[in-house]
Design a protein around this motif. Structure first.
Motif, PDB file in Angstrom:
ATOM      1  N   CYS A   1      -1.236   2.794   6.215  1.00 21.42           N
ATOM      2  CA  CYS A   1      -2.250   1.728   6.162  1.00 21.42           C
ATOM      3  C   CYS A   1      -2.011   1.237   7.487  1.00 21.42           C
ATOM      4  O   CYS A   1      -1.262   1.011   8.146  1.00 21.42           O
TER       5      CYS A   1
ATOM      6  N   VAL B   1      -3.792   1.580  -4.974  1.00 27.29           N
ATOM      7  CA  VAL B   1      -3.495   1.083  -3.841  1.00 27.29           C
ATOM      8  C   VAL B   1      -4.067  -0.210  -3.302  1.00 27.29           C
ATOM      9  O   VAL B   1      -3.686  -1.202  -3.063  1.00 27.29           O
TER      10      VAL B   1
ATOM     11  N   ALA C   1       0.709  -1.090  -0.029  1.00 23.74           N
ATOM     12  CA  ALA C   1       0.151  -0.029  -0.185  1.00 23.74           C
ATOM     13  C   ALA C   1       0.777   1.352  -0.067  1.00 23.74           C
ATOM     14  O   ALA C   1       0.639   2.024  -0.789  1.00 23.74           O
TER      15      ALA C   1
ATOM     16  N   MET D   1      -2.712  -3.873  -2.426  1.00 19.65           N
ATOM     17  CA  MET D   1      -3.036  -4.552  -1.211  1.00 19.65           C
ATOM     18  C   MET D   1      -3.478  -5.898  -1.575  1.00 19.65           C
ATOM     19  O   MET D   1      -3.165  -6.892  -0.997  1.00 19.65           O
TER      20      MET D   1
END
Length: 309
Positions: free
Chosen positions: A257, A279, A249, A283
């Motif tokens: 994060c 992002v 992230a 993730m």
């Protein structure tokens, strides 16, 4: 009105450094309640969908049902009849305030059908009773933002003191829910009961910094403040790939994060929707490396709370 359909949004609680005192709402996912007045006294839960048959239809054990019951007792209408249908549009045990969204949708719908005798903020204690049923504690860091919208601070529980603060217009959340489950009660049991003065001071600085960053607005200050030195280190061990996903992230451009609520969902905050979308994908890829499936959501901060559909 004799019937109403209400959607209540998911939420991110704790927001890294703000354990049990911070939360914000997102546009999706969420829960939906259809509530209809009935001439027969009592609340009946006719249907629950999206839960794989796991949630109780017993009013005293259901977060939406108990919230409505407590509300009706408070306004002096305990015998008002309601028929309720609940659609769960988010994973159970996801750390996204699933139980809170159901309670909020239910009590908001009831208040509308009863002619709005209470303000939206006055509905909070009844939604909190839903949380007590769900996890044993009537906490407000999920029901607060789901009911009121925006970014919420729970300054105090006795007396209850809830503050909404503005957020930057270009602040977006990326949420990734791995297809595993973390029980809230278990996630609370593993926490330290005592913390050092050094950790306390560090955490207080980050709490103050995050509030200041949101108000100024200062995106870099928000990022520097999204650091949890107390809760995250303990709960991270419950989430496979946590370090990998968090690093992904940040590498993709996130301001910060951390764990959403008690997990297993992770959230990141970013400046701009394009970055937040990138992002979320990064993730999810971190979980996919070890064969864990995910659901991903990208949303600006929801400023409205529940809405009539």
């Amino acid at each position: 009105m004799e019937s109403i359909r209400v959607y209540a949004p998911a939420t991110v609680a704790n927001v890294a450094c703000g354990f049990d005192i911070f939360g914000f709402a997102v546009n999706h996912p969420g829960d939906e309640v259809v509530l209809t007045k009935s001439s027969t006294p009592g609340i009946r839960i006719n249907e629950i969908t999206g839960d794989d048959g796991r949630l109780p239809k017993d009013v005293l054990k259901n977060t939406a049902g108990i919230a409505i019951m407590k509300y009706l007792e408070h306004i002096g209408q305990p015998d008002q009849g309601f028929e309720l249908s609940l659609h769960k549009d988010m994973p159970l045990g996801s750390g996204l305030g699933s139980s809170a969204a159901s309670a909020v949708a239910g009590v908001f719908a009831a208040n509308e059908l009863m002619g709005k005798p209470l303000s939206q903020k006055e509905l909070l204690p009844f939604a909190m009773e839903g949380e007590r049923v769900a996890c044993g504690s009537a906490h407000a860091d999920n029901v607060g933002p789901s009911l009121l919208g925006g970014f919420v601070i729970i300054r105090s529980y006795d007396p209850l003191d809830i503050i909404q603060i503005p957020t930057p217009s270009d602040l977006y959340a990326s949420i990734v829910h791995p297809q595993i489950e973390v029980n809230t009660k278990d996630a609370r049991r593993i926490l330290e009961r005592e913390i050092t003065l050094h950790k306390t001071i560090t955490q207080m600085g980050n709490v103050a910094g995050l509030v200041a960053g949101l108000l100024l607005p200062d995106y870099q200050l928000i990022g520097r403040s999204l650091v949890d030195v107390i809760i995250e280190p303990a709960r991270a061990i419950l989430i496979p790939q946590f370090d990998v996903v968090k690093a992904a992230a940040l590498e993709a451009g996130a301001l910060g994060c951390s764990i959403s609520g008690s997990g297993p969902s992770l959230f990141a905050l970013s400046k701009g929707k394009e970055t937040a979308t990138r992002v979320a994908a990064a993730m999810a890829a971190g979980f996919h490396q070890v064969g864990i499936g995910t659901e991903e959501y990208v949303s600006e901060i929801n400023q409205q709370g529940p809405m009539i559909r």
